[in-house]
Design a protein around this motif. Structure first.
Motif, mmCIF file in Angstrom:
data_model
loop_
_atom_site.group_PDB
_atom_site.id
_atom_site.type_symbol
_atom_site.label_atom_id
_atom_site.label_comp_id
_atom_site.label_asym_id
_atom_site.label_seq_id
_atom_site.Cartn_x
_atom_site.Cartn_y
_atom_site.Cartn_z
ATOM 1 N N SER A 126 45.235 49.376 37.487
ATOM 2 C CA SER A 126 43.841 49.756 37.686
ATOM 3 C C SER A 126 43.061 48.615 38.347
ATOM 4 C CB SER A 126 43.193 50.112 36.355
ATOM 5 O OG SER A 126 43.072 48.958 35.539
ATOM 6 N N ALA A 127 41.861 48.929 38.823
ATOM 7 C CA ALA A 127 41.011 47.897 39.416
ATOM 8 C C ALA A 127 40.707 46.804 38.398
ATOM 9 C CB ALA A 127 39.722 48.533 39.941
ATOM 10 N N ARG A 128 40.517 47.219 37.143
ATOM 11 C CA ARG A 128 40.244 46.236 36.083
ATOM 12 C C ARG A 128 41.422 45.288 35.919
ATOM 13 N NH1 ARG A 128 41.313 45.954 30.571
ATOM 14 N NH2 ARG A 128 39.692 44.998 29.261
ATOM 15 N N ASP A 129 42.635 45.835 35.905
ATOM 16 C CA ASP A 129 43.833 45.001 35.754
ATOM 17 C C ASP A 129 43.984 44.045 36.933
ATOM 18 O OD1 ASP A 129 44.505 46.221 33.358
ATOM 19 O OD2 ASP A 129 45.722 47.768 34.326
ATOM 20 N N GLU A 130 43.670 44.528 38.132
ATOM 21 C CA GLU A 130 43.783 43.682 39.316
ATOM 22 C C GLU A 130 42.814 42.509 39.247
ATOM 23 O OE1 GLU A 130 43.203 46.066 42.724
ATOM 24 O OE2 GLU A 130 45.090 47.179 42.505
ATOM 25 N N ILE A 131 41.589 42.767 38.759
ATOM 26 C CA ILE A 131 40.593 41.693 38.651
ATOM 27 C C ILE A 131 41.065 40.639 37.660
ATOM 28 C CG2 ILE A 131 38.263 41.156 37.836
ATOM 29 C CD1 ILE A 131 37.396 43.897 38.963
ATOM 30 N N PHE A 132 41.539 41.079 36.483
ATOM 31 C CA PHE A 132 42.006 40.112 35.491
ATOM 32 C C PHE A 132 43.234 39.347 35.987
ATOM 33 C CE2 PHE A 132 39.718 42.679 32.152
ATOM 34 C CZ PHE A 132 38.833 41.673 31.828
#
Length: 223
Positions: A2-8
């Protein structure tokens, strides 16, 4: 991913960590457990009547109205008088809060309805969990006792606040909330309400009731 996982993942790469290191995990767990307090403003470090006066001053500065009564038994008459002075119908909606239920509503001519609002109620009353003196803010916890719809949908929101529940600062309020509910048992929502809803987004002209009640009336119970 997900976009969230990519940011982290990007943050971890830039820091050169994986996020599973024992010291980092321990540090996060310790902070969550301790819930450390922030810096407390000096103006909030008051007691007794001075604390109540600060709350009242700040609430009125935020365009709320405040009336003081001696006991909880005086609340229904005070609300009835507020509705009369505001030229409003003698009707009010409330939730299942036991403190409100114990008040002598039958001694007034008010028509009482129970439960959450569907947006058709003109006035409603909730019992506040706390008041924060540094900003004149009410802390409202959601639930069948005090539905959030009663704070947000009627044009005229009325809040009953016990003087013993007025604290100086947000940090003390959160400590009380954690003590009352316990960690992991917090209410679904905690609403901070400072005065009526208002906005000046359009040509910097103040408009009351932009996103919620156009009026907030606080009944402060001193006894």
């Amino acid at each position: 991913m997900s976009a969230r996982d990519e940011i982290f993942a990007t943050l971890r790469r830039s820091l050169g960590v994986k996020g599973t290191e024992a010291p980092r995990v321990h540090s996060v767990e310790e902070r969550l457990q301790r819930a450390p307090r922030g810096v407390i403003p000096e103006r909030a470090q008051l007691q007794g009547e001075a604390l109540l006066q600060l709350f009242k001053t700040q609430a009125e500065a935020a365009m709320a109205s405040v009336v003081e009564v001696d006991t909880h038994a005086d609340v229904p008459a005070a609300i009835a008088e507020y509705l009369r002075q505001s030229n409003l119908p003698a009707r009010i909606r409330m939730g299942d809060d036991l403190r409100l239920a114990a008040m002598p509503w039958a001694e007034t001519a008010l028509e009482i309805s129970k439960g959450r609002s569907d947006g058709q109620d003109l006035a409603a009353v909730n019992h506040a969990f706390a008041g924060v003196a540094e900003t004149g803010t009410l802390t409202m916890t959601s639930g069948p006792e005090n539905p959030s719809t009663l704070n947000l949908l009627p044009d005229y929101a009325i809040a009953v606040l016990s003087a013993k529940d007025v604290v100086g600062d947000y940090e003390t309020m959160w400590a009380r909330l954690r003590e009352a509910y316990g960690k992991g048992q917090m209410p679904r929502t905690v609403n901070w309400i400072t005065g009526p809803s208002r906005s000046a987004d359009i040509e910097q002209t103040l408009l009351l009731g932009a996103h919620g009640p156009r009026s907030l009336h606080i009944v402060l119970v001193k006894g």
